[in-house]
Design a protein around this motif. Structure first.
Motif, PDB file in Angstrom:
ATOM      1  N   UNK A  33      37.249  61.779  92.130  1.00 45.59           N
ATOM      2  CA  UNK A  33      37.715  62.279  90.831  1.00 45.59           C
ATOM      3  C   UNK A  33      38.960  63.120  91.064  1.00 45.59           C
ATOM      4  N   UNK A  34      40.066  62.728  90.428  1.00 45.91           N
ATOM      5  CA  UNK A  34      41.308  63.482  90.598  1.00 45.91           C
ATOM      6  C   UNK A  34      41.563  64.412  89.424  1.00 45.91           C
ATOM      7  N   UNK A  35      40.803  64.233  88.353  1.00 46.11           N
ATOM      8  CA  UNK A  35      40.966  65.076  87.158  1.00 46.11           C
ATOM      9  C   UNK A  35      39.867  64.732  86.175  1.00 46.11           C
ATOM     10  N   UNK A  36      39.800  65.464  85.033  1.00 50.10           N
ATOM     11  CA  UNK A  36      38.733  65.219  84.058  1.00 50.10           C
ATOM     12  C   UNK A  36      38.666  63.752  83.633  1.00 50.10           C
ATOM     13  N   UNK A  37      39.863  63.154  83.487  1.00 46.60           N
ATOM     14  CA  UNK A  37      39.908  61.768  83.016  1.00 46.60           C
ATOM     15  C   UNK A  37      40.607  60.849  84.010  1.00 46.60           C
ATOM     16  N   UNK A  38      40.573  61.223  85.273  1.00 44.63           N
ATOM     17  CA  UNK A  38      41.258  60.438  86.299  1.00 44.63           C
ATOM     18  C   UNK A  38      40.258  60.175  87.430  1.00 44.63           C
TER      19      UNK A  38
END
Ligand code: R5P
Length: 295
Positions: free
Chosen positions: A193-198
């Motif tokens: 997971x690179x971000x909330x939506x990534x």
């Protein structure tokens, strides 16, 4: 005396059926917002020495927490002997670690607040990741119910020749149990997971399951990005319809629309959170847990 079951509006159907099945009584209360956004709350049922059960799924928790606290304060003042919170979905379980300096440990703080206002907590598949039990953060007794048997039952009834896929290592605990009960094979992907939506997930190896219907199983579908990334890989490997199963249908923003547009065949969730994808009822699970409680 029969326990009184109160509910937030989204839990109306569940509450009505629980009242019927547990020979409990439906509690009556009003909650509305004043024009300035403050809560007005009134409990209409007689509470003196009564056991109170409050049914409130804790998706969108920030807007529910204050009314929850006000309800508990008022119920106590009106003489309730015990207040149990039934939260089919329990919020604030994911920030259980300080990943970056200065971050708030919201799962601890939320647990402290709930423990202060309720005597018992009943919930379904809380997102226990780094924690082994709710007792590590909740100071009140909790009863954790599991949706795995319900998911397996649905698969046995609806999918011929399934292979179950967990989108990340964390999901192995659910997928392995659901697969075992559904007599199906399973595999687990890796997720970054690179971000909330990534979100990135590894490519599933379905070499040995070419004729099987892929069934993705996760506890929470929130932004939908985890499921979407997995569906996109699967669509390249099979022409069979991909099924997504989640226990808690959070679906923030356009998540559901996005997932439906990703080429998924079917999305099925439990009604721990009311949503149009609900296909599995948790009513009996909660009903059984309450029977043990009711006097
Ligand atoms: C992981 O921590 C959870 O089990 C779910 O995979 C995650 O919450 C799904 O989130 P999203 O739908 O935002 O990808």
């Amino acid at each position: 005396m029969k326990p009184l079951i109160f509910n937030f509006p989204s839990e109306e159907t569940l509450a009505q059926s629980l009242v019927k099945k547990n020979s409990a009584e439906k509690g009556l209360w009003n909650h509305r917002l004043f024009p300035d956004g403050e809560s007005y709350l009134q409990i209409l049922s007689e509470l003196q020495n009564r056991e109170v059960i409050l049914l409130c799924s804790l998706n969108q928790p920030d807007s529910k927490l204050l009314p929850l606290i006000f309800f508990s304060e008022a119920a106590r003042e009106l003489g309730a002997s015990k207040i149990t919170l039934v939260a089919p979905y329990l919020a604030y379980m994911r920030q259980d670690k300080r990943f970056q300096k200065g971050e708030a440990l919201t799962s601890d703080y939320f647990a402290k607040i709930i423990s202060k206002y309720f005597e018992e907590l009943i919930t379904i598949d809380p997102h226990l990741h780094r924690r082994k039990s709710l007792d590590e953060i909740y100071a009140i007794p909790s009863k954790v119910l599991h949706a795995a048997p319900l998911l397996s039952e649905w698969i046995l009834e609806n999918v011929k020749n399934p292979v179950l896929i967990g989108p990340d290592e964390e999901s192995e605990q659910w997928v392995s149990e659901v697969a075992g009960r559904a007599n199906a094979a399973f595999t687990v992907l890796r997720k970054s997971r690179h971000g909330d939506r990534d979100v990135e997930v590894s490519i599933p190896d379905l070499e040995n399951y070419k004729d099987c219907v892929p069934v993705l199983v996760d506890d929470i579908i929130s932004s939908g990005k985890t499921m979407i990334a997995a569906v996109q890989h699967l669509r390249k490997q099979t022409s069979l319809p991909v099924i997504c199963m989640g226990v808690h249908a959070i679906f923030g923003g356009t998540a559901y629309k996005d997932l439906m547009a990703s080429g998924v065949g079917q999305v099925v969730t439990c009604n721990s959170i009311q949503h149009e994808s609900n296909g599995i009822s948790v009513e009996k699970l909660i009903s059984d847990a309450l029977k043990l409680n009711s006097k």
